[in-house]
Design an enzyme around this catalytic site. Structure first.
Site, PDB file in Angstrom:
ATOM      1  N   CYS A  20      20.362  24.712 -15.990  1.00 19.14           N
ATOM      2  CA  CYS A  20      19.011  25.184 -16.318  1.00 19.14           C
ATOM      3  C   CYS A  20      18.046  24.736 -15.223  1.00 19.14           C
ATOM      4  CB  CYS A  20      18.577  24.628 -17.666  1.00 19.14           C
ATOM      5  SG  CYS A  20      16.885  25.046 -18.125  1.00 19.14           S
TER       6      CYS A  20
ATOM      7  N   LYS B 124     -16.867  -5.324 -24.649  1.00 19.00           N
ATOM      8  CA  LYS B 124     -15.575  -6.001 -24.816  1.00 19.00           C
ATOM      9  C   LYS B 124     -14.513  -5.174 -24.094  1.00 19.00           C
ATOM     10  CE  LYS B 124     -12.498  -8.071 -28.252  1.00 19.00           C
ATOM     11  NZ  LYS B 124     -11.258  -7.490 -27.735  1.00 19.00           N
TER      12      LYS B 124
ATOM     13  N   ASP C 113     -11.499   2.845   5.312  1.00 17.07           N
ATOM     14  CA  ASP C 113     -10.141   2.389   4.965  1.00 17.07           C
ATOM     15  C   ASP C 113      -9.292   2.250   6.228  1.00 17.07           C
ATOM     16  OD1 ASP C 113     -10.879   2.408   2.355  1.00 17.07           O
ATOM     17  OD2 ASP C 113      -9.814   4.248   1.819  1.00 17.07           O
ATOM     18  N   PHE C 114      -9.477   3.149   7.169  1.00 17.97           N
ATOM     19  CA  PHE C 114      -8.699   3.119   8.418  1.00 17.97           C
ATOM     20  C   PHE C 114      -8.974   1.824   9.190  1.00 17.97           C
ATOM     21  CE2 PHE C 114      -8.349   4.018  12.999  1.00 17.97           C
ATOM     22  CZ  PHE C 114      -7.016   4.399  13.066  1.00 17.97           C
TER      23      PHE C 114
END
Length: 661
Positions: free
Chosen positions: A425, A114, A34-35
């Protein structure tokens, strides 16, 4: 760099990246890391920015998405994109085979899964991607080319420069992508997609293709609609040829010479359906030979040479062990069923949302019950019913004490959920801030849930107003927040101050006020001070507002805590003005009902157009209805409108009304 050299380098990079795309997305066999891929892509982006005259419309750089679109242009399909007849029993498959053999001799069948996705058409001219469109009503669809360019497995250039090619495929969202999208939606307290098909459809119709690019969509191509430059004689041959052209075709298709073997394959696909990385909702059986298909022909609705076999949803029985309560952004207490683990749709599940007390009461759910569970859309677990109660069992009651802060939780009139009334809260604070920063609200890029929680844990943020008191040093001190990321967040915070008033109103999280209601408020009043001065009666006069929504706005701004919050946001420089728009009144208060699927407009888009023109959209047909706008698969509403003599129009009729009145 000289222009000739730049042009050559752009072409070389394009060819190289397209080859890597094919290996990664289609063959599932990446050649580089990827790099390394990202380095090549950034090099191409830089060159195209420097020499835009050489940037192709089908460049790999378009995979990340481009500018937002205002609308989707209609596309009329040269070859109708029809649907298949559904069957649910093996006997219906045998009957199909008998009908086929009455017309043709020795048919060969192709059986394939399908895919549960969204049908699209992809058009190529001289081997280059030209246009992509949705199925729509089968005759007219929508141009979604920019969004389809972000789907990595769609080739932008074919391996052979055919003069013309149009193929049909199914865009889908893999289960892993769907789970990530839903997790983000739940984290942001957004309404999650019901199933991968809805998610794929919603993602493909995004006006901003950059959003589509983040959704992880994929495609399988399964049919040639039109072709010039070669002849194809059978379905199997067409799939093999499409592979050669660089397409990712429908997986595991097989041919059979008799129906019993085809039925066995359909049964096998059903038994192994959860082994796929994507959703299927059945199997398709088709006559392979195109000449035989022409002999068989079609009915008014379906081809006679194919049917779709649909599988029933898988349901299992288990024991309910406990019910846990989670506090949401708006203070709603949401119950979750915890049960003995079971395997559904190929994965182990042990939890399912129970929604609210009404849902529990309706099904009579008690801890210790034997319950029936299934996966909605084969993804999201849901409790279907109670199979067996324990002796003396009574439906579970949600406590009116907030489990997060111990405050009282109340159920308001006409509301299904109990809500914690404590604005401070802890469970609500983080979710309020995440919502405030979300894309549709103040759009503070980089301020996701993890960063929000880190800022809260560090004591830097206790409310949304505290965001604008942050400085670069505080942000850098957050774990995993580098200097560049911190600076980007500070820039995004500063940019958010200029958002329209409608964004702010939505970001505040006023109960019952979504994006559309926030826009109506901002357009009607124009600024926050005029809105604050209005009472519920005045607000309820806005078209599209009711008394409950109007009172919710008044109640929100009546609380001292919210007045202080608004004052702090004003002091921080947040924009308190909106564009005061005057809508046309061409439809003069007429009431419309929408039913069925329209060719080019979504239900929301049609509703917005009607409301902007002064009309009203109702969910039910009555004597007060002026028009029913009917699309494909219109149901009982159309029947009722006919019986009442109400005028029925299609999408074209609606658009003509909007234009002419």
């Amino acid at each position: 760099m000289e222009e000739s050299k730049a042009q050559k380098q752009i072409q070389q990079l394009t060819n190289k990246i397209e080859r890597y795309n094919y290996q990664y997305y289609v063959m599932d066999d990446p050649e580089i890391s990827d790099f390394e891929y990202d380095k090549l892509l950034h090099e191409l982006i830089a060159l195209e920015e420097q020499f835009p005259q050489f940037a192709s419309e089908t460049s790999p750089t378009r995979r990340v998405g481009g500018a937002a679109l205002n609308t989707f242009a209609p596309v009329r399909h040269e070859v109708q994109m029809g649907s298949l007849q559904d069957v649910f029993d093996p006997q219906e498959l045998i009957a199909f085979d008998e009908r086929v053999r009455d017309k043709v001799e020795k048919p060969v069948y192709i059986v394939e899964p399908k895919i549960d996705g969204l049908s699209v058409s992809l058009e190529y001219r001289d081997g280059k991607f030209f246009r992509g469109s949705t199925r729509g009503d089968g005759i007219t669809g929508e141009d979604v080319s920019e969004n389809l360019k972000t789907v990595g497995s769609i080739p932008m250039t074919l391996t052979k420069p055919l003069p013309l090619l149009e193929v049909r495929g199914e865009v889908y969202m893999p289960r892993t992508s769907f789970e990530k999208v839903v997790a983000r939606q739940i984290e942001n307290e957004e309404e999650p997609f019901k199933n991968p098909r809805n998610a794929a459809a919603g993602s493909l119709r995004q006006k901003d293709s950059r959003i589509t690019a983040t959704r992880g969509l994929d495609i399988f191509v399964f049919n040639i609609q039109r072709i010039e430059g070669t002849e194809i004689f059978s379905h199997k041959q067409s799939l093999e040829y499409l592979k050669e052209l660089g397409f990712k075709v429908i997986p595991s298709f097989k041919s059979f010479i008799n129906i019993q073997d085809a039925i066995c394959e359909i049964r096998s696909i059903g038994e192994n359906r959860y082994g796929y990385a994507f959703d299927i909702d059945g199997a398709v059986i088709k006559v392979d030979d195109f000449a035989q298909r022409n002999q068989l022909g079609a009915t008014a609705k379906f081809p006679r040479w194919a049917v779709a076999f649909k599988y029933p949803p898988e349901e299992k029985e288990t024991t309910l062990l406990n019910i846990e309560i989670k506090v949401g952004r708006t203070g709603a207490l949401t119950p979750t069923a915890v049960f003995e683990p079971i395997t559904l749709a190929g994965t182990t599940v042990s939890r399912a949302v129970l929604h609210n007390q009404d849902f529990i009461n309706e099904k009579g759910i008690s801890i210790g019950d034997r319950i029936i569970v299934r996966k909605a859309g084969d993804i999201i677990p849901e409790v279907v019913s109670v199979a067996k109660h324990q002796e003396g069992a009574v439906p579970y009651q949600i406590s009116n004490i907030c489990p997060s802060c111990g405050s009282i939780a109340e159920r308001e009139e006409d509301q299904a959920a109990l809500r914690c009334v404590n604005m401070a809260c802890p469970a609500q604070v983080a979710r309020n801030i995440v919502h405030f920063a979300s894309r549709d609200a103040m759009d503070i890029d980089g301020l996701g849930p993890k960063i929000v929680h880190a800022l809260i844990d560090a004591g830097y943020v206790k409310s949304t107003a505290d965001l604008y008191g942050l400085d670069i040093q505080k942000v850098i001190s957050i774990e995993r927040m580098g200097e560049k990321s911190a600076q980007n967040l500070m820039t995004a915070l500063d940019k958010s101050k200029t958002r329209d008033l409608s964004r702010l109103l939505y970001a505040l999280g006023i109960r019952g006020i979504g994006q559309r209601a926030a826009q109506l408020l901002a357009q009607h009043f124009g600024n926050i001070d005029d809105l604050l001065a209005a009472d519920a009666q005045e607000i309820s006069q806005i078209e599209g507002f009711g008394g409950i929504m109007a009172q919710s706005v008044v109640d929100f701004f009546a609380l001292k805590e919210n007045q202080k919050l608004l004052a702090r946001l004003r002091d921080a420089g947040i924009n308190m003005y909106g564009e005061k728009k005057v809508s046309r009144d061409t439809l003069g208060g007429k009431t419309f009902v929408l039913t069925g699927t329209l060719p080019t407009l979504t239900r929301n888009e049609a509703k917005e157009k009607i409301e902007q023109a002064g009309g009203k959209v109702s969910s039910s047909v009555s004597k007060k209805t002026d028009y029913v706008v009917a699309g494909e698969d219109a149901g009982s509403k159309l029947t009722k409108a006919t019986s009442l003599g109400i005028e029925i129009i299609d999408e074209a009729g609606l658009l003509q009304l909007l234009e002419n009145q």
